[in-house]
Design a protein around this motif. Structure first.
Motif, PDB file in Angstrom:
ATOM      1  N   MET A 256     -10.916   4.800  -3.931  1.00 59.37           N
ATOM      2  CA  MET A 256     -10.541   3.935  -2.814  1.00 59.37           C
ATOM      3  C   MET A 256      -9.581   4.690  -1.911  1.00 59.37           C
ATOM      4  O   MET A 256      -8.726   5.435  -2.401  1.00 59.37           O
ATOM      5  N   ASN A 257      -9.734   4.475  -0.623  1.00 59.62           N
ATOM      6  CA  ASN A 257      -8.702   4.928   0.302  1.00 59.62           C
ATOM      7  C   ASN A 257      -7.895   3.694   0.705  1.00 59.62           C
ATOM      8  O   ASN A 257      -8.147   2.584   0.221  1.00 59.62           O
ATOM      9  N   ARG A 258      -6.932   3.879   1.563  1.00 56.70           N
ATOM     10  CA  ARG A 258      -6.049   2.777   1.949  1.00 56.70           C
ATOM     11  C   ARG A 258      -6.841   1.613   2.541  1.00 56.70           C
ATOM     12  O   ARG A 258      -6.615   0.451   2.203  1.00 56.70           O
TER      13      ARG A 258
ATOM     14  N   LEU B  14       0.825  -1.215   0.000  1.00 54.36           N
ATOM     15  CA  LEU B  14       0.000   0.000   0.000  1.00 54.36           C
ATOM     16  C   LEU B  14       0.859   1.265   0.000  1.00 54.36           C
ATOM     17  O   LEU B  14       0.428   2.316  -0.472  1.00 54.36           O
ATOM     18  N   ASP B  15       2.079   1.158   0.512  1.00 53.59           N
ATOM     19  CA  ASP B  15       2.980   2.314   0.558  1.00 53.59           C
ATOM     20  C   ASP B  15       3.507   2.689  -0.820  1.00 53.59           C
ATOM     21  O   ASP B  15       3.984   3.808  -1.015  1.00 53.59           O
TER      22      ASP B  15
ATOM     23  N   ASP C 275      -1.040   1.168 -12.019  1.00 55.25           N
ATOM     24  CA  ASP C 275      -0.453   1.729 -13.240  1.00 55.25           C
ATOM     25  C   ASP C 275       0.991   2.173 -13.008  1.00 55.25           C
ATOM     26  O   ASP C 275       1.489   2.184 -11.877  1.00 55.25           O
ATOM     27  N   CYS C 276       1.648   2.560 -14.105  1.00 58.66           N
ATOM     28  CA  CYS C 276       3.076   2.900 -14.079  1.00 58.66           C
ATOM     29  C   CYS C 276       3.394   4.098 -13.188  1.00 58.66           C
ATOM     30  O   CYS C 276       4.496   4.193 -12.652  1.00 58.66           O
ATOM     31  N   ASP C 277       2.466   5.015 -13.015  1.00 63.76           N
ATOM     32  CA  ASP C 277       2.687   6.179 -12.161  1.00 63.76           C
ATOM     33  C   ASP C 277       2.273   5.911 -10.714  1.00 63.76           C
ATOM     34  O   ASP C 277       2.396   6.791  -9.864  1.00 63.76           O
ATOM     35  N   ALA C 278       1.724   4.734 -10.460  1.00 64.95           N
ATOM     36  CA  ALA C 278       1.274   4.306  -9.128  1.00 64.95           C
ATOM     37  C   ALA C 278       0.159   5.185  -8.581  1.00 64.95           C
ATOM     38  O   ALA C 278       0.025   5.348  -7.372  1.00 64.95           O
ATOM     39  N   ASP C 279      -0.675   5.753  -9.502  1.00 62.07           N
ATOM     40  CA  ASP C 279      -1.747   6.631  -9.029  1.00 62.07           C
ATOM     41  C   ASP C 279      -3.142   6.239  -9.530  1.00 62.07           C
ATOM     42  O   ASP C 279      -4.102   6.991  -9.364  1.00 62.07           O
ATOM     43  N   VAL C 280      -3.260   5.048 -10.117  1.00 66.91           N
ATOM     44  CA  VAL C 280      -4.558   4.501 -10.542  1.00 66.91           C
ATOM     45  C   VAL C 280      -4.484   2.986 -10.406  1.00 66.91           C
ATOM     46  O   VAL C 280      -3.457   2.385 -10.738  1.00 66.91           O
ATOM     47  N   VAL C 281      -5.566   2.388  -9.917  1.00 66.09           N
ATOM     48  CA  VAL C 281      -5.637   0.926  -9.888  1.00 66.09           C
ATOM     49  C   VAL C 281      -6.761   0.450 -10.795  1.00 66.09           C
ATOM     50  O   VAL C 281      -7.739   1.176 -11.022  1.00 66.09           O
ATOM     51  N   THR C 282      -6.582  -0.763 -11.317  1.00 64.20           N
ATOM     52  CA  THR C 282      -7.673  -1.430 -12.019  1.00 64.20           C
ATOM     53  C   THR C 282      -8.006  -2.696 -11.255  1.00 64.20           C
ATOM     54  O   THR C 282      -7.122  -3.365 -10.705  1.00 64.20           O
ATOM     55  N   LEU C 283      -9.282  -2.989 -11.227  1.00 69.60           N
ATOM     56  CA  LEU C 283      -9.770  -4.202 -10.601  1.00 69.60           C
ATOM     57  C   LEU C 283     -10.423  -5.047 -11.686  1.00 69.60           C
ATOM     58  O   LEU C 283     -11.362  -4.579 -12.348  1.00 69.60           O
ATOM     59  N   GLN C 284      -9.914  -6.236 -11.899  1.00 72.34           N
ATOM     60  CA  GLN C 284     -10.571  -7.192 -12.776  1.00 72.34           C
ATOM     61  C   GLN C 284     -11.591  -7.893 -11.889  1.00 72.34           C
ATOM     62  O   GLN C 284     -11.223  -8.551 -10.912  1.00 72.34           O
ATOM     63  N   VAL C 285     -12.870  -7.717 -12.217  1.00 71.10           N
ATOM     64  CA  VAL C 285     -13.923  -8.231 -11.346  1.00 71.10           C
ATOM     65  C   VAL C 285     -14.932  -9.082 -12.112  1.00 71.10           C
ATOM     66  O   VAL C 285     -15.100  -8.930 -13.320  1.00 71.10           O
ATOM     67  N   GLU C 286     -15.578  -9.938 -11.374  1.00 73.26           N
ATOM     68  CA  GLU C 286     -16.760 -10.634 -11.873  1.00 73.26           C
ATOM     69  C   GLU C 286     -17.943  -9.882 -11.301  1.00 73.26           C
ATOM     70  O   GLU C 286     -18.082  -9.787 -10.074  1.00 73.26           O
ATOM     71  N   GLN C 287     -18.764  -9.317 -12.159  1.00 67.91           N
ATOM     72  CA  GLN C 287     -19.901  -8.512 -11.726  1.00 67.91           C
ATOM     73  C   GLN C 287     -21.092  -9.439 -11.485  1.00 67.91           C
ATOM     74  O   GLN C 287     -21.741  -9.893 -12.418  1.00 67.91           O
ATOM     75  N   LEU C 288     -21.369  -9.733 -10.239  1.00 70.37           N
ATOM     76  CA  LEU C 288     -22.498 -10.601  -9.898  1.00 70.37           C
ATOM     77  C   LEU C 288     -23.794  -9.820 -10.087  1.00 70.37           C
ATOM     78  O   LEU C 288     -23.905  -8.674  -9.681  1.00 70.37           O
TER      79      LEU C 288
ATOM     80  N   ILE D 117      -7.333   7.074  -4.301  1.00 73.12           N
ATOM     81  CA  ILE D 117      -6.807   6.687  -5.606  1.00 73.12           C
ATOM     82  C   ILE D 117      -7.998   6.283  -6.471  1.00 73.12           C
ATOM     83  O   ILE D 117      -8.939   5.647  -5.983  1.00 73.12           O
ATOM     84  N   PRO D 118      -8.009   6.690  -7.764  1.00 73.28           N
ATOM     85  CA  PRO D 118      -9.087   6.242  -8.644  1.00 73.28           C
ATOM     86  C   PRO D 118      -8.968   4.737  -8.905  1.00 73.28           C
ATOM     87  O   PRO D 118      -7.861   4.212  -9.065  1.00 73.28           O
ATOM     88  N   ALA D 119     -10.116   4.083  -8.934  1.00 73.52           N
ATOM     89  CA  ALA D 119     -10.167   2.641  -9.161  1.00 73.52           C
ATOM     90  C   ALA D 119     -11.109   2.360 -10.324  1.00 73.52           C
ATOM     91  O   ALA D 119     -12.278   2.760 -10.294  1.00 73.52           O
ATOM     92  N   ILE D 120     -10.581   1.687 -11.332  1.00 74.62           N
ATOM     93  CA  ILE D 120     -11.361   1.340 -12.517  1.00 74.62           C
ATOM     94  C   ILE D 120     -11.750  -0.126 -12.406  1.00 74.62           C
ATOM     95  O   ILE D 120     -10.875  -0.996 -12.327  1.00 74.62           O
TER      96      ILE D 120
END
Length: 137
Positions: free
Chosen positions: A40-42, A11-12, A83-96, A22-25
């Protein structure tokens, strides 16, 4: 996907914004379609990994928001990427339940720009008034 350790060093590595977010896609693991963008927060990110389900920070409610806690449309986490700048995350999800958007559509990205205007191109799969009528958890 589960994190078997209590180690939070990962997380650091994240560049949180001035509000600690952080934005989460969220992206469908099968179709690769972008379903939604949230924050998302920590704690939300740590719990997302621990529970293997999407947990976001609701800026409007000023609290954690477990996706599907009211609608039943849970997002099961398959993979988390930074991501490369460490300022966006992506979540691969199964949408129930097949619905990610509060408008009753599969994705929040249902409008297409064409001929100088935005056009809704995806159908409403469930009446938005019915999505939240009964508790699901």
């Amino acid at each position: 996907m589960t994190d078997k350790t209590d180690n939070t060093d990962w997380l650091d590595a994240i560049k949180w914004n001035e509000d600690g977010l952080i934005p989460a896609i969220a992206q469908d693991v099968h179709s690769q379609r972008i379903l939604m963008v949230a924050w998302m927060n920590r704690e939300a990110l740590q719990l997302t990994v621990a529970e293997s389900r999407a947990i976001y920070w609701s800026r409007s409610r000023n609290r954690l928001w477990r996706k599907g806690e009211e609608s039943g449309h849970v997002q099961r986490l398959h993979e988390l990427r930074l991501d490369c700048d460490a300022d966006v995350v992506t979540l691969q999800v199964e949408q129930l339940g097949g619905i990610a958007c509060h408008t009753g559509r599969q994705s929040c990205f249902y409008r297409v720009y064409r001929d100088g205007a935005w056009h809704s191109v995806d159908p409403v799969l469930k009446d938005p008034a019915r999505i939240y009528e009964a508790p699901h958890e």
